[in-house]
Design a protein around this motif. Sequence first.
Motif, mmCIF file in Angstrom:
data_model
loop_
_atom_site.group_PDB
_atom_site.id
_atom_site.type_symbol
_atom_site.label_atom_id
_atom_site.label_comp_id
_atom_site.label_asym_id
_atom_site.label_seq_id
_atom_site.Cartn_x
_atom_site.Cartn_y
_atom_site.Cartn_z
ATOM 1 N N GLU A 81 8.620 47.130 65.814
ATOM 2 C CA GLU A 81 8.867 47.248 67.257
ATOM 3 C C GLU A 81 9.180 48.685 67.642
ATOM 4 O O GLU A 81 8.727 49.162 68.689
ATOM 5 C CB GLU A 81 10.014 46.327 67.679
ATOM 6 N N GLN A 84 5.987 50.630 67.671
ATOM 7 C CA GLN A 84 5.128 50.281 68.804
ATOM 8 C C GLN A 84 5.632 50.897 70.099
ATOM 9 O O GLN A 84 4.850 51.244 70.967
ATOM 10 C CB GLN A 84 5.033 48.764 68.960
ATOM 11 N N THR A 85 6.926 51.017 70.238
ATOM 12 C CA THR A 85 7.485 51.540 71.486
ATOM 13 C C THR A 85 8.136 52.905 71.288
ATOM 14 O O THR A 85 8.987 53.301 72.071
ATOM 15 C CB THR A 85 8.527 50.554 72.053
ATOM 16 N N LYS A 88 7.706 55.212 74.242
ATOM 17 C CA LYS A 88 7.808 54.493 75.511
ATOM 18 C C LYS A 88 8.274 55.404 76.643
ATOM 19 O O LYS A 88 7.682 55.384 77.726
ATOM 20 C CB LYS A 88 8.765 53.309 75.371
ATOM 21 N N ARG A 132 -2.421 54.317 72.548
ATOM 22 C CA ARG A 132 -0.994 54.147 72.221
ATOM 23 C C ARG A 132 -0.488 52.759 72.604
ATOM 24 O O ARG A 132 0.684 52.461 72.437
ATOM 25 C CB ARG A 132 -0.149 55.192 72.933
ATOM 26 N N GLY A 133 -1.368 51.905 73.162
ATOM 27 C CA GLY A 133 -0.994 50.527 73.486
ATOM 28 C C GLY A 133 -0.780 50.255 74.959
ATOM 29 O O GLY A 133 -0.317 49.174 75.327
ATOM 30 N N ASN A 177 1.995 47.532 74.556
ATOM 31 C CA ASN A 177 1.977 46.563 73.447
ATOM 32 C C ASN A 177 2.433 45.185 73.924
ATOM 33 O O ASN A 177 3.285 44.544 73.324
ATOM 34 C CB ASN A 177 2.832 47.052 72.276
ATOM 35 N N ASP A 178 1.857 44.758 75.034
ATOM 36 C CA ASP A 178 2.091 43.443 75.641
ATOM 37 C C ASP A 178 3.511 43.232 76.150
ATOM 38 O O ASP A 178 3.947 42.110 76.343
ATOM 39 C CB ASP A 178 1.707 42.319 74.672
#
Length: 190
Positions: A81, A84-85, A88, A132-133, A177-178
Amino acid sequence: MDQKTNEMTEQNAADINNTAFSADINTDENIAGVNHLNEQIAEESELEKLKEALEEEKKKYLYLMAEFDNFRRRTAKERVEQMQTAGKEVIVSLLEVLDDADRAEAELAKAGGVDEGVKLVFHKLRSSLQNRGLKLMETKGQDFDADKHEAITEIPAATDALKGKVIDEIEKGYLLNDKIIRFAKVVVGK
């Protein structure tokens, strides 16, 4: 007769001694047997205690292994996680730049065409963020969902089919990332 009585008395005394000696031997054997049984019982008792201690240690070991496995899974999930972020904050700050790029591209199109170099720069910005998502939320024509949309205003719907639906989008919503990082600001039909 005296001699016969004497012999019988001696014989009886010998029998009594043999019986007493035999009783002593049996008593010693009994004591040894009881001692041996006591030792066996003590060994079995000690063996049972050791088995119980081993079972308790096995339970502690299994509990510890389960806790460690849970810890390992949890930290692996948190690490994924975080990866993925990781950017952010940077991506959120670039959303305003992306909005400005969209507005600039629309204005350039109205003014007579967009230069290919400018298109290339805007496309690179979008594709870098998508890699990057980052995903754009589709909102127009969708049912209003308070978990995804922020209603700015409501206007009368032209048809009954547009009631409760998103009619216009004021500010685009994005997912990273959803996961929603910016809610879409929309106009809803009533």
